[in-house]
Design an enzyme around this catalytic site. Structure first.
Site, short mmCIF file in Angstrom:
data_model
loop_
_atom_site.label_atom_id
_atom_site.label_comp_id
_atom_site.label_asym_id
_atom_site.label_seq_id
_atom_site.Cartn_x
_atom_site.Cartn_y
_atom_site.Cartn_z
N GLU A 160 -16.43 7.61 -12.46
CA GLU A 160 -16.05 6.62 -13.48
C GLU A 160 -17.26 5.96 -14.13
OE1 GLU A 160 -12.01 4.18 -12.48
OE2 GLU A 160 -13.60 3.95 -11.01
N HIS A 181 -11.91 25.77 2.15
CA HIS A 181 -11.02 26.58 1.32
C HIS A 181 -11.41 26.51 -0.15
CE1 HIS A 181 -8.61 27.19 4.86
NE2 HIS A 181 -8.66 25.89 5.07
N ASN A 208 -1.17 -5.17 -29.15
CA ASN A 208 -1.45 -4.41 -27.95
C ASN A 208 -0.15 -3.69 -27.59
OD1 ASN A 208 -2.34 -3.47 -25.45
ND2 ASN A 208 -1.79 -5.39 -24.41
N GLY A 209 -0.21 -2.37 -27.47
CA GLY A 209 1.01 -1.62 -27.14
C GLY A 209 1.06 -0.36 -27.97
N CYS A 254 -5.44 -3.17 -25.00
CA CYS A 254 -6.27 -3.94 -25.91
C CYS A 254 -6.20 -5.40 -25.49
CB CYS A 254 -5.74 -3.79 -27.33
SG CYS A 254 -5.58 -2.07 -27.83
N LYS A 259 -9.39 -1.04 -18.36
CA LYS A 259 -9.03 -1.68 -17.09
C LYS A 259 -7.54 -1.62 -16.85
CE LYS A 259 -9.97 -4.23 -13.55
NZ LYS A 259 -10.49 -3.38 -12.45
N ARG A 301 -10.62 -4.94 -21.26
CA ARG A 301 -9.34 -4.29 -21.56
C ARG A 301 -9.50 -3.18 -22.60
NH1 ARG A 301 -4.82 -7.47 -19.91
NH2 ARG A 301 -3.56 -6.08 -21.18
N LYS A 348 -15.17 6.34 -7.93
CA LYS A 348 -16.11 5.29 -8.36
C LYS A 348 -17.32 5.92 -9.03
CE LYS A 348 -14.15 2.67 -8.34
NZ LYS A 348 -12.83 2.41 -8.11
N GLU A 381 -11.74 7.76 -3.19
CA GLU A 381 -12.11 6.54 -3.92
C GLU A 381 -13.61 6.51 -4.20
OE1 GLU A 381 -10.63 4.43 -5.55
OE2 GLU A 381 -11.91 2.67 -5.64
N TRP A 433 -8.76 -0.56 -27.46
CA TRP A 433 -8.92 0.73 -26.76
C TRP A 433 -8.05 1.70 -27.54
CZ3 TRP A 433 -6.12 4.52 -24.19
CH2 TRP A 433 -6.84 5.34 -23.33
C1 G6P Z 1 -7.15 2.27 -14.75
C2 G6P Z 1 -8.33 1.55 -14.14
C3 G6P Z 1 -8.42 1.87 -12.65
C4 G6P Z 1 -7.11 1.51 -11.97
C5 G6P Z 1 -5.91 2.21 -12.64
C6 G6P Z 1 -4.60 1.64 -12.14
O1 G6P Z 1 -7.39 3.63 -14.75
O2 G6P Z 1 -9.55 1.93 -14.79
O3 G6P Z 1 -9.46 1.12 -12.07
O4 G6P Z 1 -7.17 1.89 -10.63
O5 G6P Z 1 -5.94 1.98 -14.04
O6 G6P Z 1 -4.53 0.29 -12.54
P1 G6P Z 1 -3.65 -0.79 -11.83
O7 G6P Z 1 -3.90 -2.05 -12.63
O8 G6P Z 1 -2.23 -0.33 -11.93
O9 G6P Z 1 -4.10 -0.92 -10.42
#
Ligand code: G6P
Length: 608
Positions: free
Chosen positions: A488, A504, A100-101, A2, A603, A27, A485, A481, A74
């Site tokens: 997501e 496989h 937050n937490g 958050c 994030k 966030r 992307k 990756e 969040w």
């Molecule tokens: C979340 C984000 C991702 C990120 C992951 C790890 O899932 O949406 O984009 O790769 O966390 O985050 P970090 O800050 O540890 O790289």
């Protein structure tokens, strides 16, 4: 996950809090709320959804007052409803707080407080904190907060205000980041610096256990033992432009296009071309310590884990050290074997990911030296690690990570070169690599020119229901990756696979409706990838291939070719991932998705 923001000073708090919340929205964005004190009373406003709705509410009916706190959520405990939005109140509406937490002993605390007459209005764990503070004795708000918090198990970055103490915010930190911003006769509170950058560059990152009281007259900090603390004031060197959209319609596109510059920032001042290595003072690793390392363990989540997989190949090839790459969330719960002569590397853009942090702590307990590859300066991982490499990529706001990924790969290349040199690996290859790394920003610039062509390809596939991404060697993590992307931000189901492993299982999915993206630069496994392309072609799959400039061999085999400049194989992820980022971006835009704030994601994942 958050966002928390607070203000005390001579100005109107409302617009400052709203601007701050909007900058923190990455966030979390399930709901938003704020509490503003006007000197005689406190008013509370909450909405479900985006900060923009809160802004509209306050634009229509402005709330005067020169101190207050705000929150963007969040959801963890409780649905994203207006009741569950922060700030939360105690029984009489005397205390308001944003959190937050996670409060791990929320159920026990609730059962303990209920017989005393406390009634809870929300499903959240955070509300319990307001009631705990209500029950705590003390002549000031900070005293009551200090007496309440020892009952709490879990993590918090907390900002609390009281109706009877206007112009004061009490903040506390344990496990979730919180900082103070020092302005000219005004003070700010925030869960990260992006929220207050336009007002001040001077910040104090609180330590775990700290409790601070902030008023217009100044601030005071005590630690967990009630000892007054004098914490260091840090200067933030980010430009305001880095947190503003500028020319770009979305942060993600802006950040993709920043990559020539951000990769350069990660490299700046660190390469030693003559010796074919890198200077990494922040690692705090002496030559003798580096020489004694026998293996490397990388722990990370999400995109950072993908960077770790590339890091494995980089470090194994350059420094001849065995590397193990682990999902931090799994690693932290595995029985820990002793880890002598081990270097554990936590990779995290935010530096706050709970699982990565805990995995690093577990490795340290097992005897490993622990370093971080982190973007956010002053973040928890950066502070707890024995040393590390900052990415210097500037704030990444788009939830889907892009520029942090290329900077993480760059940092891992620097680490590989550094370890190789310290371990006496011959430097010829290092010199060549350093020369090529210096060219990478220009090469990325070149790849970005594919943008329009990629948008045209995106138009053809925007309605696809599935995508497959395939690659081998150092480009297998790039396939992972690329698929991450896409899923997501566009919500298209996508899978990444090692190209040969497709036989496989995933091959059963291939027909004329299945777009398959091959990451196929010219490298030692290229011919093998061509065989895999043939296998997809034979089954009617639609193929998009990222391949090396000048390679015309695939014309008859694939539907679309995206040429990237030739670079040494170990550096190739830095150029091959860019078209995949752009493809995901354009498809998501064409599907009308909220690119920067994809549903359900956050994030910075500060819960496990
Ligand atoms: C979340 C984000 C991702 C990120 C992951 C790890 O899932 O949406 O984009 O790769 O966390 O985050 P970090 O800050 O540890 O790289």
């Amino acid at each position: 996950m958050c966002g928390v923001v607070g203000y005390v000073g001579p100005r109107q708090a409302g617009p400052i809090l709203l601007d701050g919340l909007q900058r923190l929205e990455y966030r979390g964005y399930d709901s938003a709320g704020l509490a503003i004190h006007n000197g005689s009373g406190m008013s509370l406003h909450k909405v479900v959804g985006r900060v923009q709705r809160l802004r509209e509410l306050l634009d229509a009916d402005p709330v005067p007052g020169s101190s207050g706190i705000g929150h963007t959520r969040w959801a963890t405990h409780g649905r994203p409803t207006e009741e569950n939005a922060h700030p939360h109140l105690d029984c009489d509406g005397e205390i308001a707080l944003v959190h937050n937490g996670i409060i791990e002993n929320a159920d026990q605390l609730r059962s303990r407080l209920t017989p005393g007459g406390h009634s809870f209005r929300t499903e959240t764990d955070s509300e319990i904190l307001a009631h705990l503070i209500e029950d705590a004795t003390g002549s000031t708000l900070e005293e009551r907060v200090a007496r309440a918090l020892p009952h709490v198990e879990g993590t918090y970055g907390l900002a609390v205000v009281s109706r009877s103490e206007p112009g004061k915010i009490v903040v506390a930190r344990k496990g979730s980041p919180i900082l103070l911003g020092l302005g000219d006769g005004e003070y700010f509170v925030a869960s990260d610096a992006a929220a207050i950058l336009e007002h001040t560059r001077s910040v104090i990152y609180l330590d775990d256990g700290d409790i601070a009281a902030v008023t217009m007259a100044g601030y005071s900090i005590v630690d967990g033992y009630a000892q007054v603390q004098d914490r260091i004031v840090s200067d933030i060197d980010w430009e305001l432009g880095t947190v503003e959209l500028g020319w770009a319609p979305h942060y993600m596109l802006k950040e993709i296009f920043e990559q020539p510059e951000t990769v350069l920032s990660t490299l700046r001042g660190r390469l030693r071309p003559d010796e074919g290595t890198a200077r990494l003072h922040g690692l705090n690793l002496s030559a003798a310590q580096a020489a004694a390392i026998e293996r490397v363990v990388i722990v990370a989540c999400g995109t950072s884990w993908h960077a770790g997989l590339i890091g494995r190949q980089v470090i194994e090839q350059l420094a001849a050290l065995p590397v193990q790459v682990e999902y931090a969330s799994e690693y932290r719960y595995q029985p820990q074997l002793a880890l002598p002569n081990t270097l554990t590397v936590g990779i995290s853009q935010s530096g706050e990911t709970a699982d990565t942090l805990e995995a690093m702590r577990a490795a340290r307990r097992a005897g490993s030296r622990v370093v971080g590859i982190v973007n956010v300066v002053g973040s928890t991982i950066a502070r707890e690690a024995d040393g590390g490499i900052y990415l210097h990529a500037g704030p990444e706001i788009g939830v889907a990570s892009t520029k942090a990924f290329t900077s993480q790969i760059t940092a891992l290349l620097l680490l590989g070169l550094h370890l190789a040199h310290a371990r006496g690996v011959p430097t010829d290859e290092g010199r060549e690599l350093v020369r090529e790394m210096l060219e990478i920003p220009a090469r990325i610039e070149q790849v970005l020119r594919l943008n329009t062509r990629i948008r045209d390809i995106a138009r053809i596939y925007a309605d696809a229901g599935n995508f497959l991404y395939l690659g081998r060697g150092v480009n297998f993590p790039v396939a992972l990756e690329g698929s991450l992307k896409l899923k997501e931000i566009s919500y298209i189901h996508a899978e990444g696979y090692p190209a040969a492993e497709m036989k496989h299982g995933p091959i059963a999915l291939i027909d004329e409706n299945m777009p398959v993206v091959f990451v196929a630069p010219t490298d030692p496994v290229y011919q093998k990838v061509v065989s895999n392309i043939q296998e997809v072609k034979a089954r009617g799959g639609r193929i998009i291939a990222v391949c090396t400039e000048g390679n015309d061999d695939l014309r008859a085999l694939v539907d679309h070719q995206l040429w990237v400049p030739a670079v040494p194989p170990l550096l190739s992820p830095l150029v091959t991932v860019i078209p995949l980022q752009l493809l995901a971006y354009h498809i998501a835009v064409l599907r009308g998705c909220d690119v920067d704030r994809p549903r359900n994601l956050a994030k910075s994942v500060t819960v496990e």
